[in-house]
Design an enzyme around this catalytic site. Structure first.
Site, PDB file in Angstrom:
ATOM      1  N   TYR A  55       3.849  -3.890   0.121  1.00  0.00           N
ATOM      2  CA  TYR A  55       2.701  -1.990   0.261  1.00  0.00           C
ATOM      3  C   TYR A  55       1.690  -2.315   1.454  1.00  0.00           C
ATOM      4  CZ  TYR A  55       4.546  -0.402  -4.049  1.00  0.00           C
ATOM      5  OH  TYR A  55       5.603   0.598  -5.188  1.00  0.00           O
ATOM      6  N   GLY A  57       0.840  -2.028   4.338  1.00  0.00           N
ATOM      7  CA  GLY A  57       0.906  -1.682   5.559  1.00  0.00           C
ATOM      8  C   GLY A  57       1.705  -0.306   5.122  1.00  0.00           C
ATOM      9  N   GLY A  59       3.230   2.414   4.234  1.00  0.00           N
ATOM     10  CA  GLY A  59       4.590   2.734   3.410  1.00  0.00           C
ATOM     11  C   GLY A  59       4.426   1.923   1.597  1.00  0.00           C
ATOM     12  N   HIS A  75      -4.179   0.278  -4.084  1.00  0.00           N
ATOM     13  CA  HIS A  75      -4.782   1.082  -2.499  1.00  0.00           C
ATOM     14  C   HIS A  75      -3.959   2.060  -2.326  1.00  0.00           C
ATOM     15  CE1 HIS A  75      -5.802   1.223   1.790  1.00  0.00           C
ATOM     16  NE2 HIS A  75      -7.428   1.028   0.837  1.00  0.00           N
ATOM     17  N   ASP A  76      -2.755   1.585  -2.305  1.00  0.00           N
ATOM     18  CA  ASP A  76      -2.084   3.145  -1.708  1.00  0.00           C
ATOM     19  C   ASP A  76      -2.218   4.275  -2.603  1.00  0.00           C
ATOM     20  OD1 ASP A  76      -1.070   1.592   0.415  1.00  0.00           O
ATOM     21  OD2 ASP A  76       1.120   1.346  -0.494  1.00  0.00           O
ATOM     22  N   ASP A 126     -11.376   0.887  -0.233  1.00  0.00           N
ATOM     23  CA  ASP A 126     -11.386   0.291   0.382  1.00  0.00           C
ATOM     24  C   ASP A 126     -12.050  -0.679  -0.202  1.00  0.00           C
ATOM     25  OD1 ASP A 126      -9.665   1.874   1.885  1.00  0.00           O
ATOM     26  OD2 ASP A 126     -10.573   2.245   3.433  1.00  0.00           O
TER      27      ASP A 126
END
Length: 151
Positions: A55, A57, A59, A75-76, A126
């Site tokens: 996860y 980076g 995608g 985070h995604d 973030d």
């Protein structure tokens, strides 16, 4: 532009500046990199998270390989939630470009109260990720893995 490519471009720009501590810049991914730098000090420490696990980076899919990779999955998911907020509906409010205000002091990130609703949400995504990275061990074996077989 692909977020991972933007992160690498940011790394090159920061490298050219020759500084290990960069104040917040007017580009969101640099801001996120600076947050990571705040919580995990070291010259360009945030670059090592650009291609980690399933996860971290661009995608993400499958099962996170460890606690650190789970930070990136969360985070995604946080960015996905931000994109669904009415306050973040403009293209300029995308989590990948939205600028926000924050402070860094003694390895602690604080999102400022003057952020609008969208900026506050993204800043918090973030901030939580940066603190999660700091609390999670880094396993070199999970850097640049074959995501087709491990995720």
């Amino acid at each position: 532009m692909n977020p991972a490519h933007l992160l690498v471009l940011s790394a090159v720009c920061v490298s050219l500046l020759g500084a290990s501590s960069i104040p917040p810049q007017p580009l969101h991914l640099i801001q996120f990199g600076n947050m990571i730098q705040c919580t995990v000090p070291g010259f360009l420490s945030w670059i090592k998270y650009a291609d980690y696990g399933c996860y971290c980076g661009a995608g993400g899919s499958g099962t996170p390989v460890d606690k650190l990779d789970r930070c990136c999955q969360v985070h995604d998911n946080c960015y996905t939630q931000a994109q669904k907020l009415p306050a973040c509906s403009s293209i300029m409010d995308s989590p990948y470009v939205k600028i926000y205000s924050y402070d860094c002091s003694e390895r602690t990130v604080t999102c400022k109260a003057d952020n609008d609703e969208c900026a506050a949400f993204i800043c918090n995504c973030d901030r939580v990720a940066a603190h999660c990275f700091a609390a999670s061990p880094y396993n070199n074996n999970n850097y640049n893995i074959d995501t087709t077989t491990r995720c």
